[in-house]
Design a protein around this motif. Structure first.
Motif, PDB file in Angstrom:
ATOM      1  N   VAL A   1       0.829  -1.204   0.000  1.00 41.62           N
ATOM      2  CA  VAL A   1       0.000   0.000   0.000  1.00 41.62           C
ATOM      3  C   VAL A   1       0.868   1.260   0.000  1.00 41.62           C
ATOM      4  CG1 VAL A   1      -1.670   1.344   1.341  1.00 41.62           C
ATOM      5  CG2 VAL A   1      -1.962  -1.133   1.095  1.00 41.62           C
ATOM      6  N   ALA A   2       1.844   1.304   0.903  1.00 42.56           N
ATOM      7  CA  ALA A   2       2.717   2.478   0.983  1.00 42.56           C
ATOM      8  C   ALA A   2       3.533   2.650  -0.293  1.00 42.56           C
ATOM      9  CB  ALA A   2       3.641   2.346   2.191  1.00 42.56           C
ATOM     10  N   GLY A   3       3.962   1.534  -0.880  1.00 40.20           N
ATOM     11  CA  GLY A   3       4.703   1.618  -2.137  1.00 40.20           C
ATOM     12  C   GLY A   3       3.864   2.197  -3.255  1.00 40.20           C
ATOM     13  N   ASP A   4       2.586   1.806  -3.321  1.00 38.44           N
ATOM     14  CA  ASP A   4       1.693   2.358  -4.338  1.00 38.44           C
ATOM     15  C   ASP A   4       1.444   3.846  -4.110  1.00 38.44           C
ATOM     16  OD1 ASP A   4       1.437  -0.055  -5.647  1.00 38.44           O
ATOM     17  OD2 ASP A   4      -0.410  -0.634  -4.602  1.00 38.44           O
ATOM     18  N   MET A   5       1.427   4.262  -2.861  1.00 41.74           N
ATOM     19  CA  MET A   5       1.165   5.666  -2.550  1.00 41.74           C
ATOM     20  C   MET A   5       2.393   6.547  -2.744  1.00 41.74           C
ATOM     21  SD  MET A   5      -0.047   7.411   1.065  1.00 41.74           S
ATOM     22  CE  MET A   5      -1.623   6.554   1.089  1.00 41.74           C
TER      23      MET A   5
ATOM     24  N   LEU B   1      -2.505   7.128   4.655  1.00 42.14           N
ATOM     25  CA  LEU B   1      -1.990   5.781   4.923  1.00 42.14           C
ATOM     26  C   LEU B   1      -2.962   4.979   5.768  1.00 42.14           C
ATOM     27  CD1 LEU B   1       1.740   6.714   5.470  1.00 42.14           C
ATOM     28  CD2 LEU B   1       0.927   5.013   3.823  1.00 42.14           C
ATOM     29  N   HIS B   2      -3.477   5.591   6.835  1.00 42.69           N
ATOM     30  CA  HIS B   2      -4.484   4.924   7.659  1.00 42.69           C
ATOM     31  C   HIS B   2      -5.657   4.444   6.796  1.00 42.69           C
ATOM     32  CE1 HIS B   2      -3.535   4.868  11.851  1.00 42.69           C
ATOM     33  NE2 HIS B   2      -3.486   6.168  12.029  1.00 42.69           N
TER      34      HIS B   2
ATOM     35  N   THR C   1      -8.734   0.289   3.885  1.00 42.31           N
ATOM     36  CA  THR C   1      -9.603   0.032   2.730  1.00 42.31           C
ATOM     37  C   THR C   1      -9.090  -1.130   1.904  1.00 42.31           C
ATOM     38  OG1 THR C   1     -10.245   2.372   2.635  1.00 42.31           O
ATOM     39  CG2 THR C   1     -10.588   1.059   0.644  1.00 42.31           C
ATOM     40  N   ARG C   2      -7.797  -1.137   1.624  1.00 44.55           N
ATOM     41  CA  ARG C   2      -7.224  -2.219   0.833  1.00 44.55           C
ATOM     42  C   ARG C   2      -7.296  -3.552   1.575  1.00 44.55           C
ATOM     43  NH1 ARG C   2      -3.016  -0.634  -3.091  1.00 44.55           N
ATOM     44  NH2 ARG C   2      -2.038  -2.646  -2.632  1.00 44.55           N
ATOM     45  N   TYR C   3      -7.164  -3.508   2.888  1.00 46.73           N
ATOM     46  CA  TYR C   3      -7.290  -4.751   3.657  1.00 46.73           C
ATOM     47  C   TYR C   3      -8.675  -5.360   3.446  1.00 46.73           C
ATOM     48  CZ  TYR C   3      -7.686  -8.084   7.441  1.00 46.73           C
ATOM     49  OH  TYR C   3      -7.885  -9.244   8.152  1.00 46.73           O
TER      50      TYR C   3
END
Length: 444
Positions: free
Chosen positions: A350-354, A417-418, A423-425
């Motif tokens: 997720v962080a990598g995509d952001m 990030l939160h 959401t992705r989870y």
């Protein structure tokens, strides 16, 4: 499940629809767009201004562990404005809200909200108005970020394929508010939990974490070493507790250097030594105190056992008595904070995509501790750090310093990030079965 059924009913009654931004079945490309979309959303000037205002209001009125009544009230007022249902009080001042369907899977995102007992030395328009109290660890920013995430999630709630639980937690600083939240049972149905902390060591727009043990288990001790006081000129008529305490401190240092595996990081630090008040008087007793840390449960228990044995035995060598207290000022032991490996990979994705994969760093374990560990003891968890150092500006002061400040540019990153990991989870993990079969405790 009664709590969640009430929540579901409230949400059905208060539902108002927004235009969907995704379909029921998303491609990997569509999933990867969610974090960047949320970050752009979080960077909207009106949302940033709101988060900054919330953070500054909290900063002006810092409250210590289990005293966060005004902070809790502020949080509830903002949740009311957003139309988000919540339960209060949890663990005295805590607030637990919910966004989404009210049905499984349940994923939690957490912020701590207590301040520290110290005087702020930074002069600015929103300096602490409470003498001797200060938000010197970033918890004011953490609350603001979680509220920002709540705003994002509420505005996209019809895209949630499950339920996001918002945990506004009291008393992280040594009092174990997370432990009380767990004991209250409101998180019994949670499948996974995520938490974050601001970092002065990482540049803005970057994050860091690691799978397995991230932060040490920690404990405190206080010992009273009693002898027989008297005149300093005739020490033969006394039993000197200062000499005994000095030998105790030297021996405690040898627990790590001589008894611990060099590859198993441990710390014993004595930070308190109180005894006597005159140059020519040997006191009746001396009080010492400190902290100990370790990265595995077994090492932590062994270190605790040996601390008590060494204090009592070394005091006896000097003809003194010693009592040892491992919960001074009602402090409690914190377990090791260990990240579930599957959730850590999810965070990295997720962080990598952001932010870009180059902005997601793998960090070394830290000897600091976090009561987030009480969550990750009973459910899969992942804790990570969000950078806030602007490398073109003066270096920020470290946490727990009276000169600590927040770079408020970090707020939209934390909020996004939160919202994104939660959401992705819900979209990628249909149930706890994806991770529950693996060992939750991943200490070194």
């Amino acid at each position: 499940m009664g709590f969640w059924k009430i929540f579901t009913s409230i949400f059905v009654l208060n539902l108002f629809w927004s235009k969907p931004i995704s379909s029921n079945s998303l491609s990997s490309g569509e999933l990867s767009e969610i974090p960047t979309s949320f970050l752009n959303y979080a960077k909207q000037p009106e949302l940033v201004k709101w988060m900054v205002d919330v953070r500054r209001r909290i900063h002006e009125n810092p409250e210590l562990a289990f005293e966060e009544f005004e902070t809790s009230k502020l949080i509830r007022n903002e949740l009311d404005k957003l139309g988000i249902a919540y339960k209060h009080p949890i663990a005295v001042t805590g607030v637990v809200g919910m966004i989404g369907t009210g049905e499984p899977p349940f994923v939690a995102i957490r912020a701590d909200m207590d301040a520290l007992a110290m005087q702020e030395s930074v002069e600015w328009d929103h300096k602490s108005k409470i003498p001797g109290k200060m938000h010197a660890c970033g918890h004011d920013a953490h609350v603001s970020m979680l509220l920002g995430a709540a705003k994002i999630l509420q505005d996209h709630r019809h895209e949630l394929k499950g339920t996001v639980v918002l945990v506004f937690q009291p008393a992280e600083e040594g009092a174990g508010g997370a432990k009380k939240i767990v004991e209250d049972g409101v998180l019994d149905n949670i499948d996974a939990i995520f938490g974050l902390h601001v970092s002065i060591h990482l540049p803005i727009g970057s994050v860091a974490s690691r799978p397995g043990a991230l932060l040490a288990g920690s404990g405190f001790f206080e010992a009273v070493i009693s002898g027989k006081g008297g005149h300093a000129a005739i020490p033969q008529h006394t039993i000197d507790p200062i000499v005994a305490a000095s030998n105790v401190i030297v021996s405690l240092q040898q627990l790590v250097s001589r008894e611990a595996d060099p590859l198993d990081s441990q710390v014993v630090t004595v930070g308190k030594f109180q005894g006597g008040g005159a140059f020519n008087v040997i006191p009746d007793s001396v009080t010492i105190g400190g902290t100990f840390r370790a990265f595995s449960t077994e090492s932590f228990k062994q270190l605790k056992k040996r601390i008590e044995e060494v204090i009592k035995a070394q005091a006896a060598v000097q003809r003194c008595n010693a009592t040892v207290d491992f919960s001074p000022d009602n402090k409690i032991d914190f377990p090791v904070t260990a990240n579930n490996k599957v959730l850590h990979k999810h965070f990295e994705n997720v962080a990598g995509d952001m932010l870009g994969t180059d902005k997601v760093r793998d960090m070394q374990p830290l000897m600091g501790s976090e009561d987030f560990s009480f969550y990750s003891e009973v459910m899969p968890g992942c804790f990570f750090f969000v950078g806030m150092q602007n490398e073109t500006r003066e270096k920020l002061a470290s946490g727990h310093s009276p000169y600590f400040t927040i770079n408020e540019d970090v707020l939209p990153y934390g909020a996004a990030l939160h919202a994104s990991v939660a959401t992705r989870y819900l979209l990628e993990f249909k149930s706890k079965s994806h991770i529950s079969g693996r060992k939750l405790r991943d200490e070194l």
